[in-house]
Structures are given as C-alpha cells and as structure tokens.
Scaffold this active site. Structure first.
Site, PDB file in Angstrom:
ATOM      1  N   LYS A 173       0.826  -1.201   0.000  1.00 56.96           N
ATOM      2  CA  LYS A 173       0.000   0.000   0.000  1.00 56.96           C
ATOM      3  C   LYS A 173       0.860   1.250   0.000  1.00 56.96           C
ATOM      4  O   LYS A 173       1.818   1.358   0.758  1.00 56.96           O
ATOM      5  CB  LYS A 173      -0.935  -0.014   1.214  1.00 56.96           C
ATOM      6  CG  LYS A 173      -1.914  -1.175   1.205  1.00 56.96           C
ATOM      7  CD  LYS A 173      -2.718  -1.265   2.474  1.00 56.96           C
ATOM      8  CE  LYS A 173      -1.890  -1.687   3.652  1.00 56.96           C
ATOM      9  NZ  LYS A 173      -2.717  -2.008   4.845  1.00 56.96           N
ATOM     10  N   THR A 204      -8.208   8.459   9.304  1.00 55.11           N
ATOM     11  CA  THR A 204      -7.829   7.236   8.592  1.00 55.11           C
ATOM     12  C   THR A 204      -7.679   6.043   9.532  1.00 55.11           C
ATOM     13  O   THR A 204      -7.040   5.054   9.178  1.00 55.11           O
ATOM     14  CB  THR A 204      -6.493   7.455   7.849  1.00 55.11           C
ATOM     15  OG1 THR A 204      -5.484   7.845   8.803  1.00 55.11           O
ATOM     16  CG2 THR A 204      -6.624   8.532   6.789  1.00 55.11           C
TER      17      THR A 204
END
Length: 261
Positions: A173, A204
């Site tokens: 990622k 997040t």
C-alpha cells in the site's frame, strides 16, 4: 450467501480491528464471522491497554467457526504473540482454509506498537506462506523487506523481496507521504499498479483493516485477486470520501456510507 471470517483484535472505539472488519464484510455482501485474538482499550488517540486471549480459547473459537459455518475467505489482522500465530497457522492448515488475506498489523495508525518483536518471525514463517495475499503498508513493508522505501522503484523492489522471501502475493500500500494512495500488487503474473487519488481526510483510523477485509469479502464472492483489490480500493475510497469526523485523534471512516438511513 458467501461467508468470511476475521481473526483479529477488538477495537473498543469501533473504527478498526474486528469491528471495522465486521462492518466492511457486511456492507460488501458477505456473512461476517470473527475470532478475537485480543481485547484493546483504544480510541482515536491511541491504544492504552491490550489483553490477549489464551491460545486455547482462540483455538476453540476457530474450531467453532470452521466446523459449522465454513468461511469462504479468512482475513487475519492483529495477532500479538507467537503462540496465537501458531494456533492460527495450525487451524488454517487443518481446515484447509482458502482465500487467506494477511494484514501484517505491527503499528496502529496512531503510532502505537501492536506486535511483539518475537511474533514477527512466527508471522513471516507460518502465516505469510499460507496467504493468498498480504497487505503491508510502507512501514510494515520496510520491516518485512529490511529496506527503506522512499520511491516507486523502492516499492517494486520491496514487494519483490517480500514475495520471494515469504512465498505469497503482495499488495504494498502506498500513501504515507510517498504517493497519492497508489498501491502495488505483485503476483506470479507480474506487477500491477492501482492508482488512487489521495483524499484529504485526516481520519484514517482502521484503513488497513478495512481494505484487507474488503479484499477478503470479494475473494469470498469469487472475484480473482486483481478484481478483489480493485473493488476494495473503490470501497475504501468511498468510505474516506464520506468525511466522517468522530473523535479527538485520527478518526474512523464511514464504513456504512452506501447505506441510506
């Protein structure tokens, strides 16, 4: 209805861990089940306490699930010690689990350390070889590949090292100030980049849990890995774009953004 099992820790504030996994799997159209590895006292500002389950109790949870409602996919998140990892690996092999997604959770979004040092070897030696895909972020991939990651080329090198060393497909990622949420999937077919636009949302908490659970959900429904990743990225982008704002720290996403109340 397809089914998915999450093996992970509980997040008392509901944004990550088991709670995020169950929400994500439900919204992505599969029946969600869980085996809890640890209870945490945490919120958007950090983790204040962790209480692990015993290996025996984790084993009983896994037996209860696999012998009754067999999961079409398994997502593995926070596992803090070697004994628990050994139980999970043994049970996955015993029941011939399929579509295993390993999110190598080592550090929380808030920066709190979630994995003991002695568990890393067990994670890499026993769980990663069983995975259809592992989903490290940049800091986790730096640990797994034993190198710094500063560029796109570094991501490609690190993903190749992880795949070769641990014999599993890798979704590395992006983000973490390296790129605009561009992720790299490396399989035996080669490398594929998934380009995403960074969403200006400081909340997040639980993104890694959510993405891996969405991938597992789509694998459970029969998608190939490339499609599962694509759909999972679309889902997490929508959850972030909903701009939920809860808590005093890095808050959770709106996992249920597609549901009209």
């Amino acid at each position: 209805m397809k089914t998915a099992l999450t093996i992970a820790g509980s997040d008392s504030s509901g944004g990550a861990g088991i709670q995020a996994d169950l929400k994500t799997m439900t919204v992505n159209g599969v029946f969600a089940m869980s085996a809890i590895t640890a209870l945490t006292a945490q919120n958007t500002t950090g983790v204040s306490a962790i209480m692990e389950v015993t290996p025996e109790f984790l084993e009983q949870q896994l037996d209860a699930v696999f012998t009754d409602i067999y999961p079409d996919a398994v997502k593995i998140g926070m596992v803090a010690n070697t004994a628990l990892i050994q139980v999970i690996a043994a049970k996955l092999q015993q029941y011939q689990a399929k579509n295993v997604v390993v999110d190598p959770v080592m550090v929380a979004t808030s920066g709190s350390r979630l994995m003991r040092d002695d568990a890393l070897e067990a994670l890499t030696g026993k769980l990663l070889p069983l995975a259809a895909v592992c989903t490290p972020n940049i800091p986790e991939a730096e640990i797994l590949a034993d190198m710094e990651i500063r560029t796109k080329e570094d991501m490609e090198t690190a993903a190749a090292k992880i795949r070769e060393k641990y014999d599993c497909n890798v979704l590395l990622k992006g983000g973490h100030d390296l790129n605009d949420a561009n992720d790299l999937l490396l399989t035996e077919k080669g490398a594929k980049w998934y380009h995403g636009k960074r969403i200006d949302n400081p909340n997040t908490h639980g993104t890694g849990c959510t993405l891996s659970s969405a991938i597992a959900s789509n694998l459970a429904k029969g998608c190939d890995l490339e499609t599962a990743v694509e759909r999972a990225k679309e889902y997490i982008s929508g959850a972030l774009a909903a701009m939920l704002d809860l808590g005093k720290g890095s808050g959770p996403m709106n996992h249920a953004f597609v549901i009209n109340s």
